[in-house]
Design a protein around this motif. Structure first.
Motif, PDB file in Angstrom:
ATOM      1  N   GLU A 322      46.359  61.875  30.116  1.00  0.00           N
ATOM      2  CA  GLU A 322      47.092  62.198  28.891  1.00  0.00           C
ATOM      3  C   GLU A 322      46.831  61.137  27.821  1.00  0.00           C
ATOM      4  O   GLU A 322      46.619  61.462  26.643  1.00  0.00           O
ATOM      5  CB  GLU A 322      48.586  62.286  29.199  1.00  0.00           C
ATOM      6  N   LYS A 323      46.793  59.869  28.216  1.00  0.00           N
ATOM      7  CA  LYS A 323      46.510  58.796  27.258  1.00  0.00           C
ATOM      8  C   LYS A 323      45.088  58.898  26.718  1.00  0.00           C
ATOM      9  O   LYS A 323      44.843  58.673  25.528  1.00  0.00           O
ATOM     10  CB  LYS A 323      46.732  57.441  27.919  1.00  0.00           C
ATOM     11  N   LEU A 324      44.133  59.235  27.590  1.00  0.00           N
ATOM     12  CA  LEU A 324      42.750  59.376  27.139  1.00  0.00           C
ATOM     13  C   LEU A 324      42.621  60.535  26.161  1.00  0.00           C
ATOM     14  O   LEU A 324      41.950  60.416  25.124  1.00  0.00           O
ATOM     15  CB  LEU A 324      41.815  59.568  28.333  1.00  0.00           C
ATOM     16  N   PHE A 325      43.256  61.650  26.473  1.00  0.00           N
ATOM     17  CA  PHE A 325      43.258  62.771  25.528  1.00  0.00           C
ATOM     18  C   PHE A 325      43.866  62.341  24.204  1.00  0.00           C
ATOM     19  O   PHE A 325      43.380  62.726  23.125  1.00  0.00           O
ATOM     20  CB  PHE A 325      44.037  63.954  26.105  1.00  0.00           C
ATOM     21  N   GLY A 326      44.920  61.536  24.253  1.00  0.00           N
ATOM     22  CA  GLY A 326      45.543  61.074  23.024  1.00  0.00           C
ATOM     23  C   GLY A 326      44.597  60.265  22.167  1.00  0.00           C
ATOM     24  O   GLY A 326      44.577  60.405  20.937  1.00  0.00           O
ATOM     25  N   ILE A 327      43.796  59.394  22.791  1.00  0.00           N
ATOM     26  CA  ILE A 327      42.810  58.604  22.043  1.00  0.00           C
ATOM     27  C   ILE A 327      41.780  59.518  21.396  1.00  0.00           C
ATOM     28  O   ILE A 327      41.428  59.357  20.213  1.00  0.00           O
ATOM     29  CB  ILE A 327      42.132  57.587  22.983  1.00  0.00           C
ATOM     30  N   VAL A 328      41.273  60.492  22.154  1.00  0.00           N
ATOM     31  CA  VAL A 328      40.270  61.421  21.621  1.00  0.00           C
ATOM     32  C   VAL A 328      40.855  62.228  20.463  1.00  0.00           C
ATOM     33  O   VAL A 328      40.215  62.401  19.407  1.00  0.00           O
ATOM     34  CB  VAL A 328      39.752  62.352  22.733  1.00  0.00           C
ATOM     35  N   LEU A 394      34.652  55.367  22.386  1.00  0.00           N
ATOM     36  CA  LEU A 394      34.123  54.285  23.208  1.00  0.00           C
ATOM     37  C   LEU A 394      34.522  52.919  22.648  1.00  0.00           C
ATOM     38  O   LEU A 394      34.881  51.995  23.398  1.00  0.00           O
ATOM     39  CB  LEU A 394      32.608  54.392  23.312  1.00  0.00           C
ATOM     40  N   HIS A 395      34.457  52.790  21.323  1.00  0.00           N
ATOM     41  CA  HIS A 395      34.811  51.518  20.696  1.00  0.00           C
ATOM     42  C   HIS A 395      36.281  51.185  20.947  1.00  0.00           C
ATOM     43  O   HIS A 395      36.617  50.038  21.273  1.00  0.00           O
ATOM     44  CB  HIS A 395      34.542  51.593  19.189  1.00  0.00           C
ATOM     45  N   ARG A 396      37.136  52.164  20.834  1.00  0.00           N
ATOM     46  CA  ARG A 396      38.565  51.915  21.057  1.00  0.00           C
ATOM     47  C   ARG A 396      38.862  51.632  22.526  1.00  0.00           C
ATOM     48  O   ARG A 396      39.725  50.799  22.828  1.00  0.00           O
ATOM     49  CB  ARG A 396      39.388  53.078  20.519  1.00  0.00           C
ATOM     50  N   LEU A 397      38.154  52.295  23.415  1.00  0.00           N
ATOM     51  CA  LEU A 397      38.314  51.987  24.835  1.00  0.00           C
ATOM     52  C   LEU A 397      37.829  50.564  25.135  1.00  0.00           C
ATOM     53  O   LEU A 397      38.423  49.848  25.952  1.00  0.00           O
ATOM     54  CB  LEU A 397      37.534  52.991  25.683  1.00  0.00           C
ATOM     55  N   ALA A 398      36.769  50.155  24.469  1.00  0.00           N
ATOM     56  CA  ALA A 398      36.207  48.830  24.718  1.00  0.00           C
ATOM     57  C   ALA A 398      37.035  47.708  24.113  1.00  0.00           C
ATOM     58  O   ALA A 398      36.977  46.564  24.577  1.00  0.00           O
ATOM     59  CB  ALA A 398      34.782  48.766  24.168  1.00  0.00           C
ATOM     60  N   THR A 399      37.799  48.033  23.071  1.00  0.00           N
ATOM     61  CA  THR A 399      38.544  46.983  22.356  1.00  0.00           C
ATOM     62  C   THR A 399      40.029  46.966  22.710  1.00  0.00           C
ATOM     63  O   THR A 399      40.840  46.497  21.936  1.00  0.00           O
ATOM     64  CB  THR A 399      38.356  47.133  20.844  1.00  0.00           C
ATOM     65  N   GLY A 400      40.347  47.545  23.883  1.00  0.00           N
ATOM     66  CA  GLY A 400      41.706  47.315  24.386  1.00  0.00           C
ATOM     67  C   GLY A 400      42.593  48.516  24.546  1.00  0.00           C
ATOM     68  O   GLY A 400      43.737  48.363  24.990  1.00  0.00           O
ATOM     69  N   ALA A 401      42.163  49.720  24.189  1.00  0.00           N
ATOM     70  CA  ALA A 401      42.998  50.893  24.421  1.00  0.00           C
ATOM     71  C   ALA A 401      43.251  51.021  25.918  1.00  0.00           C
ATOM     72  O   ALA A 401      42.321  51.068  26.709  1.00  0.00           O
ATOM     73  CB  ALA A 401      42.325  52.147  23.882  1.00  0.00           C
ATOM     74  N   SER A 402      44.513  51.050  26.307  1.00  0.00           N
ATOM     75  CA  SER A 402      44.862  51.079  27.734  1.00  0.00           C
ATOM     76  C   SER A 402      45.152  52.503  28.179  1.00  0.00           C
ATOM     77  O   SER A 402      45.621  53.332  27.411  1.00  0.00           O
ATOM     78  CB  SER A 402      46.074  50.192  28.009  1.00  0.00           C
ATOM     79  N   LEU A 403      44.866  52.743  29.469  1.00  0.00           N
ATOM     80  CA  LEU A 403      45.094  54.070  30.044  1.00  0.00           C
ATOM     81  C   LEU A 403      46.035  53.950  31.238  1.00  0.00           C
ATOM     82  O   LEU A 403      46.053  52.935  31.928  1.00  0.00           O
ATOM     83  CB  LEU A 403      43.769  54.690  30.483  1.00  0.00           C
TER      84      LEU A 403
END
Length: 403
Positions: A322-328, A394-403
């Motif tokens: 759900e968190k990953l979908f939220g980032i996308v 990818l950039h947001r996942l790499a710069t600290g977006a937590s799941l």
């Protein structure tokens, strides 16, 4: 709403859309039906050359052994093409998985081999959406991502398999191995709808072949001595359909068997598919199948041999997904292309990845439609749209977006 940082603005400007359409057209011109091993080898070579532009090592991995049951009831090995893997910064503590497939549903003998423009922005062609467009998106997104400082702190694997359209049976162990320990995964199936809608929760899928061995006899002189395998197969088909329930569809698809009208058939093969929306339903079906087979064997005095099973576990949306979908979804909205999601009865490698406990969004590929048909189309501007979306995610996942 959160806006782009200066680093993200630079990242998006680095997405080079210029080569993408040409790549898709060149790759679509190669027939890569799952059984076309020479076409798959040619495509794998082209992809290896293209992905060599990224850091890391490109390898072509051998397929795992797979067998299938023929109409004669015999089990035979099925050959598959090699699977491409790119490993970048394998030593990184935080790593991601991006997956696609090079095979299509169109064999070398299929008449659908050419591309045609339907209008200025819509290209019709085999695999342009499913999913040679998605393979181009992965490459463009990663090239841009590698230009950001954030890329150096993470690693990723890219896997492009050769058998997704037939269930990824020869690549399933590879997928599981690559998924192990990953923080998140993105899979590049085309969008669920041409407007970009993502697939959310997915049903699972299982395929079986039941081989029924009876006893032949003369249909006129001594039919009572025979044990009719076709009749037993029909009883199995009806019994299977009776196992259907809410959240579980069962599709008896084909019966092979029989010969002359004056012979009691001693062999039949029944093939069927199930689509459970929950793992508990798949487990309940397995128990019901065992009971059904035991009953039919006793009632019809036949022997039933099972082949197959669940190849795609159900894919529910858990908290991390759900968190990953939220980032996308947030990134897409910032790019001016807000998207939603919908549950799907279709399956893909996202099912396998999610079963490994890794959050995944599995329709990150192009916008298009009519896949698996001669009307398949790609909405060409979506190549750049989805590459920019992937690079930003990818950039947001790499710069600290937590799941």
């Amino acid at each position: 709403m959160q806006q782009f940082t200066p680093l993200e603005t630079a990242l998006l400007a680095a997405v080079d859309a210029a080569p993408m359409l040409g790549q898709v057209q060149a790759w679509s011109a190669v027939n890569t039906g799952t059984g076309n091993l020479s076409g798959l080898a040619q495509q794998a070579g082209l992809l290896a050359d293209a992905y060599a532009a990224l850091p890391g090592e490109v390898t072509l991995e051998e397929p795992a052994p797979v067998s299938a049951v023929g109409a004669d009831g015999a089990q035979r090995a099925i050959e598959h093409g090699k699977h491409l893997v790119l490993r970048v910064r394998p030593e990184a503590q935080r790593r991601f998985l991006l997956t696609g497939h090079m095979d299509t549903v169109f064999p070398a003998s299929h008449p659908f081999q050419q591309q045609a423009w339907l209008d200025a922005e819509t290209l019709n062609g085999p695999g342009v959406a499913d999913m040679k467009g998605g393979i181009a998106v992965i490459l463009a997104a990663l090239k841009a991502f590698e230009q950001s400082a954030a890329a150096a702190s993470v690693g990723y694997d890219v896997m492009i398999n050769s058998d997704e359209e037939t269930g990824s049976l020869s690549s399933a162990p590879l997928i599981a191995g690559l998924a192990r320990g990953k923080a998140a995964a993105l899979t590049y199936e085309p969008s669920a709808l041409p407007d970009g809608t993502l697939a959310g929760a997915r049903a699972g899928s299982g395929n079986w072949s039941l081989t029924i061995h009876g006893r032949s006899a003369h249909a006129g002189r001594n039919p009572q001595d025979g044990r009719n395998a076709v009749v037993a197969a029909a009883a199995l088909a009806l019994g299977l359909k009776a196992l259907e329930r809410e959240g579980l569809s069962v599709n008896p698809a084909k019966i092979d068997g029989g010969s002359a009208n004056n012979v009691v058939p001693d062999l039949a093969v029944l093939r069927f598919n199930i689509r459970p929306r929950e793992l508990a339903l798949a487990e309940a079906f397995e128990a019901g199948l065992a009971e059904l087979i035991a009953r039919i064997q006793a009632e019809h005095e036949v022997h039933v041999h099972r082949h197959g099973g669940m190849s795609r576990p159900p894919k529910p949306i858990d908290a991390r997904a759900e968190k990953l979908f939220g980032i996308v979804e947030e990134c897409s909205a910032l790019l001016g292309q807000p998207i939603t999601r919908k549950a799907s009865g279709g399956v893909c490698d996202g099912n396998n990845i999610a079963a490994c406990g890794v959050p995944v969004v599995d329709t990150m590929g192009v916008r298009g439609g009519a896949i698996h048909s001669p009307d398949e189309f790609l909405i060409v501007p979506s190549l750049e749209e989805r590459a920019r979306l992937s690079a930003l995610v990818l950039h947001r996942l790499a710069t600290g977006a937590s799941l």
